[in-house]
Design an enzyme around this catalytic site. Structure first.
Site, short mmCIF file in Angstrom:
data_model
loop_
_atom_site.label_atom_id
_atom_site.label_comp_id
_atom_site.label_asym_id
_atom_site.label_seq_id
_atom_site.Cartn_x
_atom_site.Cartn_y
_atom_site.Cartn_z
N GLU A 1 0.21 2.89 -5.05
CA GLU A 1 1.41 3.85 -4.38
C GLU A 1 1.42 5.45 -4.98
OE1 GLU A 1 4.01 3.28 -2.66
OE2 GLU A 1 3.67 1.06 -1.87
N HIS B 1 1.28 -4.12 1.05
CA HIS B 1 1.94 -4.45 -0.17
C HIS B 1 3.35 -5.35 0.57
CE1 HIS B 1 0.74 -0.27 -2.40
NE2 HIS B 1 -0.21 -1.27 -2.29
N HIS C 1 0.37 8.04 -2.73
CA HIS C 1 1.14 8.53 -1.47
C HIS C 1 2.03 9.63 -1.87
CE1 HIS C 1 1.48 3.90 -0.43
NE2 HIS C 1 0.22 4.31 -0.30
N TRP D 1 -9.37 4.83 -0.60
CA TRP D 1 -9.21 6.27 -0.43
C TRP D 1 -8.67 6.96 -1.64
CZ3 TRP D 1 -4.45 8.53 -0.20
CH2 TRP D 1 -3.43 7.51 0.12
N GLU E 1 9.02 -2.35 1.74
CA GLU E 1 7.66 -2.06 1.95
C GLU E 1 7.43 -2.05 3.59
OE1 GLU E 1 5.50 -0.86 0.17
OE2 GLU E 1 5.76 -1.62 -1.88
N THR F 1 9.00 1.20 4.86
CA THR F 1 8.22 2.50 4.56
C THR F 1 6.96 2.46 5.65
OG1 THR F 1 7.18 1.24 2.74
CG2 THR F 1 8.80 3.14 2.33
N GLU G 1 8.52 8.99 -2.11
CA GLU G 1 7.26 8.55 -2.82
C GLU G 1 7.08 9.04 -4.16
OE1 GLU G 1 5.17 6.27 -1.78
OE2 GLU G 1 5.40 5.95 0.35
N ASP H 1 -1.33 0.82 3.59
CA ASP H 1 -1.27 0.60 1.91
C ASP H 1 0.21 -0.44 2.34
OD1 ASP H 1 -3.28 1.59 0.95
OD2 ASP H 1 -2.17 3.00 -0.08
N GLU H 2 1.34 0.30 2.86
CA GLU H 2 2.92 -0.28 2.64
C GLU H 2 2.63 -1.73 3.50
OE1 GLU H 2 4.29 1.42 0.94
OE2 GLU H 2 4.36 3.58 1.13
FE LIG Z 1 5.33 1.19 -0.97
FE LIG Z 2 4.50 4.50 -0.77
#
Ligand SMILES: [Fe+2]
Ligand SMILES: [Fe+2]
Length: 333
Positions: A118, A207, A121, A37, A171, A174, A80, A203-204
């Site tokens: 990242e 990660h 974000h 995305w 991570e 978040t 971020e 995403d977090e």
């Molecule tokens: Fe992150």
């Molecule tokens: Fe992030």
């Protein structure tokens, strides 16, 4: 050679020895760019003929967001946006650092890939908040400017073990925080913001999985140093990356922001305890065998640590007086 030099020397070897492993896993830990995305997928399309309607609809939804949620979202966005600081951190770690800036080494590919994911974000949250019209963007931008300039010391030095324990924790933190903002956005009726924070949390989560996997491998290859590092990092404590944020007005800005996050249960002392127990379980700290005396002590400490934090968390209260935030035109929260 001192003990510390010997230990950091072998850490470098362990990390270098993981290059093939990282290279093999990188395609599942990072998303292909053509399947990823991008911020503009989630925002009003300014090139459409009906952009005015899109903006109106966008702002109508955002209108319903309560100020406490808005403050937490701004704090998350500011965090971020300090991404240059975090990429610098990764490039300090022994064996992980990108030696040329465009190195082919698996670790360098990971750190640039992580950074590029990242980067979306802060970009997306920043544009979202700007379009709401509910935020004093200049105050927020000044906060970001100050934060990047102030930097942030994770107290991990160039130690990759400490570094990966830090990132595994962070991570997950978040992920929890963005997931909870998504839930509150839904409750307030802004489904777009719910989707935005949900995607970022996704995403977090990926990660988190990556850093935990890297550290898992370290636990397999070098268990004694891994467990000692884990205990050391927990004693240092996980400092939040944006704790040096400053808007030039509120001397306690970070504390005030964290208190609101605690109050609306976006990120709490209980979460801190939960993350510890989750990492302890995930790396199977309890069942590590053949440890030195010192490592066995660290094992004991780690296995009881979450409980200790939970007890303290139960006694904390955040019902302080209302605070003015420059980010929302000095309205009190
Ligand atoms: Fe992150
Ligand atoms: Fe992030």
């Amino acid at each position: 050679m001192t003990n510390q030099e010997r230990s950091s020397h072998s850490r470098l070897e362990v990390i270098k020895g993981m290059e093939d492993f990282v290279g093999k896993n990188i395609d599942t830990l990072l998303k292909p760019i053509n399947e990823s995305w991008q911020p503009s997928d989630l925002l009003p399309d300014m090139k459409d003929d009906n952009w005015r309607e899109q903006i109106n609809e966008f702002r109508l939804r955002a209108e319903a967001l309560p100020d406490d949620l808005l403050v937490v979202l701004i704090g998350d966005m500011v965090t971020e946006e300090a991404l240059p600081t975090y990429q610098t951190f990764l490039n300090r770690l022994d064996g992980v650092k990108d030696e040329t800036g465009a190195s082919d080494s698996p670790w360098a590919q990971w750190s640039r890939g992580w950074t590029s994911e990242e980067n979306r974000h802060g970009d997306l949250l920043n544009k979202y908040l700007y379009l709401t019209g509910k935020v004093d963007m200049r105050a927020v931008e000044t906060t970001i400017h100050n934060l990047i300039r102030n930097g942030f010391d994770t107290q991990t030095g160039s130690d990759p073990y400490l570094g990966f324990i830090y990132t595994s924790f962070q991570e997950r933190a978040t992920k929890i925080s963005h997931t909870n903002v998504a839930k509150l956005a839904k409750k307030a009726g802004d489904e777009r913001l719910q989707k935005i924070c949900g995607l970022i949390a996704g995403d977090e989560a990926r990660h988190e999985k990556a850093y935990r996997l890297f550290m898992q491998k370290v636990f397999e290859v070098d268990p004694v140093e891994a467990i000692l590092s884990f205990a050391k990092m927990m004693k240092i404590k996980i400092t939040m990356p944006a704790h040096l944020m400053n808007d030039g007005k509120d001397r306690n800005l970070f504390t005030n922001f964290s208190n609101i996050a605690q109050k609306i249960e976006v990120y709490t002392a209980k979460d801190y305890a939960e993350i510890i127990s989750n990492l302890v379980k995930g790396w199977d700290v309890e069942n590590l065998k053949g440890l030195s005396d010192m490592a066995a002590k660290a094992q004991d400490y780690l296995c009881n640590l979450s409980e200790r934090y939970l007890k303290v968390a139960g006694r904390l209260s955040f019902a302080g007086p209302a605070t003015k935030f420059s980010w929302i035109f000095d309205r009190e929260v």
